[in-house]
Motif scaffolding. Structure first.
Motif, PDB file in Angstrom:
ATOM      1  N   ILE A 136      42.288  20.291 112.228  1.00  0.00           N
ATOM      2  CA  ILE A 136      43.211  19.661 111.188  1.00  0.00           C
ATOM      3  C   ILE A 136      42.377  18.817 110.527  1.00  0.00           C
ATOM      4  CG2 ILE A 136      43.802  17.853 112.883  1.00  0.00           C
ATOM      5  CD1 ILE A 136      46.068  19.450 110.072  1.00  0.00           C
ATOM      6  N   ASP A 137      41.346  17.839 111.018  1.00  0.00           N
ATOM      7  CA  ASP A 137      40.668  16.850 110.157  1.00  0.00           C
ATOM      8  C   ASP A 137      39.174  17.302 109.860  1.00  0.00           C
ATOM      9  OD1 ASP A 137      42.710  14.993 110.417  1.00  0.00           O
ATOM     10  OD2 ASP A 137      41.847  14.574 112.424  1.00  0.00           O
ATOM     11  N   GLU A 138      38.859  18.724 109.821  1.00  0.00           N
ATOM     12  CA  GLU A 138      37.494  19.341 109.457  1.00  0.00           C
ATOM     13  C   GLU A 138      37.352  19.426 107.801  1.00  0.00           C
ATOM     14  OE1 GLU A 138      34.956  19.750 111.370  1.00  0.00           O
ATOM     15  OE2 GLU A 138      36.054  19.130 113.389  1.00  0.00           O
ATOM     16  N   GLN A 139      36.398  19.764 107.539  1.00  0.00           N
ATOM     17  CA  GLN A 139      36.103  19.708 106.242  1.00  0.00           C
ATOM     18  C   GLN A 139      36.398  21.279 105.749  1.00  0.00           C
ATOM     19  OE1 GLN A 139      31.817  19.148 106.386  1.00  0.00           O
ATOM     20  NE2 GLN A 139      31.896  17.227 105.332  1.00  0.00           N
ATOM     21  N   SER A 140      36.799  21.453 104.428  1.00  0.00           N
ATOM     22  CA  SER A 140      37.015  22.814 104.057  1.00  0.00           C
ATOM     23  C   SER A 140      35.876  23.701 103.735  1.00  0.00           C
ATOM     24  CB  SER A 140      37.893  22.873 102.628  1.00  0.00           C
ATOM     25  OG  SER A 140      36.967  22.326 102.017  1.00  0.00           O
ATOM     26  N   PHE A 141      35.825  24.839 103.549  1.00  0.00           N
ATOM     27  CA  PHE A 141      34.644  25.719 103.457  1.00  0.00           C
ATOM     28  C   PHE A 141      33.777  25.349 102.572  1.00  0.00           C
ATOM     29  CE2 PHE A 141      32.672  29.441 101.706  1.00  0.00           C
ATOM     30  CZ  PHE A 141      31.967  29.663 102.690  1.00  0.00           C
TER      31      PHE A 141
END
Length: 163
Positions: free
Chosen positions: A63-68
């Motif tokens: 949920i708090d990770e970076q997008s691709f």
């Protein structure tokens, strides 16, 4: 092939664009020189139970990770225009093309080689040609199957031995 990047994606759901983790291993002149693992916020951002059952990654993990695109920026600087190697390359290449299209990123025609297809040619008598079977046959123990980095490492070992 002495130099390449072994890559593996895990997806959150049935859409190839829903990559939720990536693992990559850089091999130069037959030697592993770099590796990278990152969780990714998938798009579309939902998880199917069957996907989580396979790799163990959940909505709350990413949920708090970076997008691709943000994660890919960190990968591009490490791959040195090397070809990609994947076990069942149509899946991983399809994921890479899908996320590039989704985010309107230029796709430079990355070259892919498939260790699964190569293993079928080199080891026709194996009971199957799944990643863990082929890597075990070559003496490499895949300890965390469906972790993208562990799978990329196993793929790299296969490629070093048979490509």
């Amino acid at each position: 092939m002495e130099s390449f990047v072994a890559i593996d994606f895990e997806t959150a759901n049935q859409y190839r664009s829903s990559v939720c983790s990536v693992g990559m291993v850089v091999v130069e002149h037959g030697i592993i020189t770099d590796s990278f693992y990152h969780l990714i916020k998938p798009n579309p951002n939902f998880y199917c139970r069957w996907a989580t059952d396979i790799h163990g990654i959940t909505y709350w993990d990413t949920i708090d990770e970076q997008s691709f695109p943000e994660v890919w920026e960190r990968i591009v600087e490490r791959i040195f225009n090397l070809p990609f190697v994947a076990h069942n390359s149509p899946f991983d290449e399809g994921c890479l093309k899908a996320v590039h299209a989704l985010y309107d990123m230029s796709y430079p025609g990355y070259q892919f080689y498939c260790t699964c297809r190569a293993a079928r040619r080199v080891f026709p008598d194996l009971v199957n040609h799944q990643l863990h079977t082929v890597s075990s046959h070559l003496g490499f123990e895949l300890k965390d199957h469906h972790n993208a980095l562990a799978d990329a490492e196993a793929c790299a070992q296969i490629a070093i031995n048979i490509l």
